[in-house]
Write a protein that holds these residues in place. Structure first.
Motif, PDB file in Angstrom:
ATOM      1  N   GLY A   1       2.805   6.981  18.202  1.00  0.00           N
ATOM      2  CA  GLY A   1       3.009   6.043  17.104  1.00  0.00           C
ATOM      3  C   GLY A   1       2.157   4.800  17.153  1.00  0.00           C
ATOM      4  N   THR A   2       1.179   4.733  18.053  1.00  0.00           N
ATOM      5  CA  THR A   2       0.319   3.560  18.174  1.00  0.00           C
ATOM      6  C   THR A   2      -0.657   3.476  17.004  1.00  0.00           C
ATOM      7  N   PHE A   3      -0.806   2.266  16.448  1.00  0.00           N
ATOM      8  CA  PHE A   3      -1.771   2.020  15.385  1.00  0.00           C
ATOM      9  C   PHE A   3      -3.033   1.401  15.975  1.00  0.00           C
ATOM     10  N   SER A   4      -4.168   1.704  15.366  1.00  0.00           N
ATOM     11  CA  SER A   4      -5.439   1.122  15.796  1.00  0.00           C
ATOM     12  C   SER A   4      -6.368   1.001  14.599  1.00  0.00           C
ATOM     13  N   PRO A   5      -7.357   0.098  14.676  1.00  0.00           N
ATOM     14  CA  PRO A   5      -8.292  -0.080  13.560  1.00  0.00           C
ATOM     15  C   PRO A   5      -9.199   1.131  13.376  1.00  0.00           C
TER      16      PRO A   5
ATOM     17  N   VAL B   1     -19.956  20.987   8.808  1.00  0.00           N
ATOM     18  CA  VAL B   1     -18.950  20.498   9.761  1.00  0.00           C
ATOM     19  C   VAL B   1     -19.292  20.977  11.168  1.00  0.00           C
ATOM     20  N   GLY B   2     -19.690  22.243  11.270  1.00  0.00           N
ATOM     21  CA  GLY B   2     -20.123  22.800  12.545  1.00  0.00           C
ATOM     22  C   GLY B   2     -19.082  22.644  13.634  1.00  0.00           C
ATOM     23  N   ASP B   3     -19.515  22.168  14.816  1.00  0.00           N
ATOM     24  CA  ASP B   3     -18.617  21.997  15.961  1.00  0.00           C
ATOM     25  C   ASP B   3     -18.284  20.523  16.171  1.00  0.00           C
ATOM     26  N   PHE B   4     -18.096  19.800  15.065  1.00  0.00           N
ATOM     27  CA  PHE B   4     -17.745  18.384  15.130  1.00  0.00           C
ATOM     28  C   PHE B   4     -16.605  18.169  16.129  1.00  0.00           C
ATOM     29  N   ARG B   5     -16.734  17.158  16.978  1.00  0.00           N
ATOM     30  CA  ARG B   5     -15.738  16.890  18.017  1.00  0.00           C
ATOM     31  C   ARG B   5     -14.746  15.838  17.547  1.00  0.00           C
ATOM     32  N   VAL B   6     -13.459  16.164  17.613  1.00  0.00           N
ATOM     33  CA  VAL B   6     -12.381  15.239  17.287  1.00  0.00           C
ATOM     34  C   VAL B   6     -11.910  14.570  18.569  1.00  0.00           C
ATOM     35  N   VAL B   7     -11.671  13.269  18.531  1.00  0.00           N
ATOM     36  CA  VAL B   7     -11.238  12.553  19.734  1.00  0.00           C
ATOM     37  C   VAL B   7      -9.733  12.281  19.672  1.00  0.00           C
ATOM     38  N   PRO B   8      -9.056  12.246  20.823  1.00  0.00           N
ATOM     39  CA  PRO B   8      -7.605  12.028  20.847  1.00  0.00           C
ATOM     40  C   PRO B   8      -7.246  10.554  20.983  1.00  0.00           C
ATOM     41  N   CYS B   9      -5.953  10.281  20.939  1.00  0.00           N
ATOM     42  CA  CYS B   9      -5.422   8.937  21.191  1.00  0.00           C
ATOM     43  C   CYS B   9      -5.818   8.498  22.592  1.00  0.00           C
ATOM     44  N   THR B  10      -6.287   7.266  22.746  1.00  0.00           N
ATOM     45  CA  THR B  10      -6.716   6.767  24.052  1.00  0.00           C
ATOM     46  C   THR B  10      -5.537   6.480  24.977  1.00  0.00           C
ATOM     47  N   LEU B  11      -4.333   6.346  24.423  1.00  0.00           N
ATOM     48  CA  LEU B  11      -3.166   6.019  25.243  1.00  0.00           C
ATOM     49  C   LEU B  11      -2.436   7.255  25.747  1.00  0.00           C
ATOM     50  N   CYS B  12      -2.251   8.263  24.856  1.00  0.00           N
ATOM     51  CA  CYS B  12      -1.431   9.415  25.254  1.00  0.00           C
ATOM     52  C   CYS B  12      -2.122  10.752  25.055  1.00  0.00           C
TER      53      CYS B  12
ATOM     54  N   GLU C   1       0.865  -1.182   0.000  1.00  0.00           N
ATOM     55  CA  GLU C   1       0.000   0.000   0.000  1.00  0.00           C
ATOM     56  C   GLU C   1       0.902   1.233   0.000  1.00  0.00           C
ATOM     57  N   LEU C   2       1.195   1.728  -1.178  1.00  0.00           N
ATOM     58  CA  LEU C   2       2.172   2.797  -1.332  1.00  0.00           C
ATOM     59  C   LEU C   2       1.807   4.020  -0.498  1.00  0.00           C
ATOM     60  N   HIS C   3       0.533   4.357  -0.478  1.00  0.00           N
ATOM     61  CA  HIS C   3       0.076   5.555   0.241  1.00  0.00           C
ATOM     62  C   HIS C   3      -0.649   5.213   1.534  1.00  0.00           C
ATOM     63  N   GLY C   4      -0.503   3.977   2.017  1.00  0.00           N
ATOM     64  CA  GLY C   4      -1.108   3.601   3.283  1.00  0.00           C
ATOM     65  C   GLY C   4      -2.526   3.089   3.141  1.00  0.00           C
ATOM     66  N   SER C   5      -3.254   3.091   4.266  1.00  0.00           N
ATOM     67  CA  SER C   5      -4.606   2.538   4.287  1.00  0.00           C
ATOM     68  C   SER C   5      -5.519   3.351   5.191  1.00  0.00           C
ATOM     69  N   LEU C   6      -6.718   3.632   4.696  1.00  0.00           N
ATOM     70  CA  LEU C   6      -7.716   4.310   5.516  1.00  0.00           C
ATOM     71  C   LEU C   6      -8.266   3.406   6.613  1.00  0.00           C
ATOM     72  N   GLY C   7      -7.982   2.125   6.529  1.00  0.00           N
ATOM     73  CA  GLY C   7      -8.476   1.181   7.526  1.00  0.00           C
ATOM     74  C   GLY C   7      -7.682   1.187   8.818  1.00  0.00           C
ATOM     75  N   ARG C   8      -6.603   1.974   8.868  1.00  0.00           N
ATOM     76  CA  ARG C   8      -5.784   2.079  10.083  1.00  0.00           C
ATOM     77  C   ARG C   8      -5.666   3.537  10.506  1.00  0.00           C
ATOM     78  N   VAL C   9      -5.454   3.740  11.795  1.00  0.00           N
ATOM     79  CA  VAL C   9      -5.251   5.072  12.354  1.00  0.00           C
ATOM     80  C   VAL C   9      -3.952   5.053  13.144  1.00  0.00           C
ATOM     81  N   VAL C  10      -3.186   6.143  13.096  1.00  0.00           N
ATOM     82  CA  VAL C  10      -1.919   6.228  13.825  1.00  0.00           C
ATOM     83  C   VAL C  10      -1.909   7.485  14.682  1.00  0.00           C
ATOM     84  N   CYS C  11      -1.346   7.384  15.880  1.00  0.00           N
ATOM     85  CA  CYS C  11      -1.171   8.544  16.739  1.00  0.00           C
ATOM     86  C   CYS C  11       0.142   9.224  16.385  1.00  0.00           C
ATOM     87  N   LEU C  12       0.100  10.515  16.130  1.00  0.00           N
ATOM     88  CA  LEU C  12       1.296  11.256  15.745  1.00  0.00           C
ATOM     89  C   LEU C  12       2.237  11.489  16.919  1.00  0.00           C
ATOM     90  N   SER C  13       1.787  11.230  18.146  1.00  0.00           N
ATOM     91  CA  SER C  13       2.636  11.417  19.320  1.00  0.00           C
ATOM     92  C   SER C  13       3.328  10.130  19.753  1.00  0.00           C
TER      93      SER C  13
END
Length: 294
Positions: free
Chosen positions: A147-151, A186-197, A133-145
């Motif tokens: 580095g944890t991956f999650s589905p 989009v309004g005030d859509f809430r973004v959630v953070p990494c559950t670990l850090c 997957e040259l450009h990665g996958s939308l099926g995974r999420v990564v924490c920029l702090s």
């Protein structure tokens, strides 16, 4: 660096024209050792639009860059609102005849591996095993702090809980998995953070303005060196991330074959460009080669 796509490239008048003759591609497949390079065009028959084809999303949509995403809370809110809505459609997409044909060719030892520019996971869903997957996958999420991956499915549930009632009507879904929404939607859509850090979450995809990991590029270059030929499926080759493998193949005196309905930047390097729908072309070749496509 993966550059933001543009609508600028137009083939010159003397550019090679396409053909409907599948014989050169069938011959290459029958020899084996084919490396597939796939782009957005192979997924359009699964309901995922492409960037540059007829009605392509670049006529109305500019993908977000890595710099925009990391620099602005509002940009991340806009991205995740659009992506959360788009995932409902994107995540339901299923492999089409083209994906299944590629997997069938691989099972019979004709396709050695797949390099895909897509982030939809449909090659793997169709049964292909050796997929980069040259450009990665939308099926995974990564924490920029941390580095944890999650589905992605886990994040989708958290975003749903944090934004109960969020259900705007999107103008369209784009190849990068987000939906066309206005700022009001989009309004005030809430973004959630990494559950670990508590860090910033990002889809595990290479945004425009971000580098493809060097080790991934080198792995692809190794696949090109080991392949007997390169078969490009549904890519305009407008950005260098894919075109560089075409150029490497040609420099190694190996054939490049393309199936894409519209002209591509790689046409001058190719033995042929077949201008047919991918599902039709690939299933026709499977019949010629007496291969069953599941």
């Amino acid at each position: 660096m993966r550059m933001r796509p543009t609508l600028a490239w137009t083939p010159p008048q003397d550019w090679p024209s396409g053909t409907t003759d599948l014989e050169p591609v069938a011959n290459a497949l029958s020899t084996g050792g084919v490396l597939v390079l796939s782009g957005a065009g192979i997924s359009t028959e699964s309901g995922i639009p492409d960037y540059r084809g007829e009605g392509g999303s670049l006529s109305r949509h500019t993908p977000m860059t890595y710099q925009e995403f990391t620099a602005s809370d509002q940009a991340r809110r806009r991205y995740w609102a659009r992506s959360h809505l788009g995932w409902r459609t994107f995540g339901r997409a299923r492999p089409n005849a083209g994906h299944r044909a590629v997997a069938a060719f691989a099972r019979h030892g004709l396709v050695a591996a797949v390099i895909t520019q897509n982030v939809d996971g449909l090659h793997q869903a169709a049964g292909s095993k050796d997929v980069v997957e040259l450009h990665g996958s939308l099926g995974r999420v990564v924490c920029l702090s941390c580095g944890t991956f999650s589905p992605r499915g886990e994040l989708a549930k958290r975003l749903q809980e944090a934004n109960a009632g969020f259900d705007p009507v999107a103008a369209a879904i784009n190849p990068d998995g987000d939906a066309d929404l206005t700022d009001e939607q989009v309004g005030d859509f809430r973004v959630v953070p990494c559950t670990l850090c508590g860090g910033i979450l990002k889809p595990d995809v290479v945004f425009f303005g971000e580098n493809v990991p060097p080790q991934r590029v080198e792995h692809c270059r190794t696949l090109v060196r080991e392949a007997a030929s390169l078969l490009v499926l549904g890519s305009s080759l407008t950005v260098m991330s894919g075109l560089r493998f075409v150029r490497q193949t040609v420099q190694s005196d190996k054939p490049v074959l393309i199936i894409n309905r519209d002209p591509t930047r790689g046409d001058l390097h190719a033995v042929t460009r077949v201008a047919l729908p991918l599902g039709t072309a690939l299933t026709t070749m499977a019949e010629r080669l007496d291969i069953q496509v599941d």
